[in-house]
Scaffold this active site. Structure first.
Site: not given
Ligand code: KQY
Length: 368
Positions: A351
């Site tokens: 992420c």
């Molecule tokens: O898992 C993701 N791609 C992003 C998670 C976002 C979390 C925001 N607090």
């Protein structure tokens, strides 16, 4: 007169697989005290470890807020480039562009509409503008999409197949005016995907409403890794089982059946009261609570050139997961990094990274 609107598919661009050669990895520097505990200091150390791990294998550029460029520079290895950027949070997989390539060596990218995972955070304007800046910096052609999407909601085999999760893409907070068939048409136009495999559910309690990058990923064409639990009473069990059934019944864009490898999840893991107490609770931001189940998964790894960077959690499932990934990626070094701090923010290594592929010439398309 502006040129007539066109799409990547019409212009013969495609989304390459993550294992195709990269020219660099992009990341951002975390800072939000309402997302990252202790004013983001432990998260910054975790991000620095990810950047350092990737930088052993390919160039890395980290964007930092102008006021944080110096401190990021001090915490990152010298070979990592640091540039000033404006952004709301550090999930570049989601706010960044989805890069595309063509056979002539062209580089482009989709600049999706970004709405902070369906409005979990009040201000997302800088994140929404970020992909355009990165595409400019990369010298890539920009396609501004009219679709709300996050990069973590997409995985491709680079050969025309996309993995997505229905509960995320069809969530009313994303594109409520579009039907499933219309979203599929958008994916075909923006990413040149010929086959979209819809998995019903993501990882339990994932604040993204079920990004596929936490649930399942291609490790090469025809082969998928899937987060798993043997505990039938765990809320993840039915989710992973449903995904496995669909994957085994699917054919990819090339007509292949899929091989599925179960990777047992860590934990289950939970946020502690002590951790939650050092995150600033702010109106307009998703609250953080002690005792909340964390959406922990080894699938949230990143394929870099000649390496795979995998989050670990000081958990008994770490070693078997690393052994399985070593077998699944035989031509790559498996490099583990501490994953808990990134997990506390709501995601993991995949992420927070975004690959910029080499242009689309044939020599850049090696898999494995
Ligand atoms: O898992 C993701 N791609 C992003 C998670 C976002 C979390 C925001 N607090």
């Amino acid at each position: 007169m502006p040129p007539p609107p066109t799409t990547p598919a019409a212009d013969s661009y495609r989304m390459p697989a993550e294992w195709e050669e990269h020219s660099r990895t992009w990341m951002l520097w975390p800072f939000r005290p309402d997302v990252w505990r202790e004013n983001a200091r432990p998260a910054q150390a975790a991000f620095a470890a990810v950047a350092a791990a990737i930088a052993r294998f390919e160039p890395v550029t980290v964007g930092a807020l102008p006021a944080l460029v110096e401190s990021a520079r001090r915490m990152l290895p010298a070979e990592v480039a640091v540039v000033a950027l404006e952004y709301n949070d550090a999930w570049l997989r989601d706010s960044g562009p989805t890069f595309l390539v063509n056979r002539a060596g062209g580089l482009a990218g989709v600049d999706w509409l970004f709405n902070a995972w369906g409005g979990h955070y009040a201000d997302f304007s800088a994140d929404d503008a970020l992909a355009g800046h990165i595409l400019d910096a990369a010298g890539a052609r920009r396609y501004r999409a009219d679709t709300v999407m996050e990069g973590g909601a997409l995985h491709t085999d680079g050969e025309g197949t996309l993995l997505v999760v229905a509960e995320c893409l069809l969530h009313p907070s994303r594109n409520p005016h579009l039907s499933k068939a219309e979203i599929e048409t958008h994916l075909q136009e923006w990413l040149n995907a010929q086959t979209v495999i819809w998995l019903p559910y993501g990882v339990a309690n994932d604040e993204t409403a079920g990004h596929v990058d936490n649930l399942a990923c291609f490790v090469r064409p025809g082969v998928v890794a899937l987060t798993w639990t043997d505990d039938e009473s765990d809320p993840q069990y039915a989710r992973s089982l449903a995904a496995e059934r669909i994957l085994l019944a699917s054919r990819d864009a090339q007509g292949r059946r899929l091989e599925v490898h179960r990777i047992h999840q860590p934990g289950p893991l939970f946020m502690t009261d002590a951790e939650a107490s050092t995150i600033v609770q702010r109106e307009g931001s998703r609250p953080r609570r002690g005792g909340a189940r964390l959406a922990a998964s080894y699938i949230n790894h990143y394929i870099a050139n000649r390496a795979v960077v995998v989050p670990v959690f000081d958990d008994p499932h770490d070693a078997p997961a690393l052994a399985q990934l070593t077998a699944l990626y035989p031509q790559r070094a498996i490099v583990s990094v501490p994953g808990r701090e990134i997990l506390l923010g709501g995601g993991n290594v995949h992420c927070i990274t975004q690959q910029q592929p080499k242009g689309g010439r044939e020599e850049g398309r090696k898999g494995g």
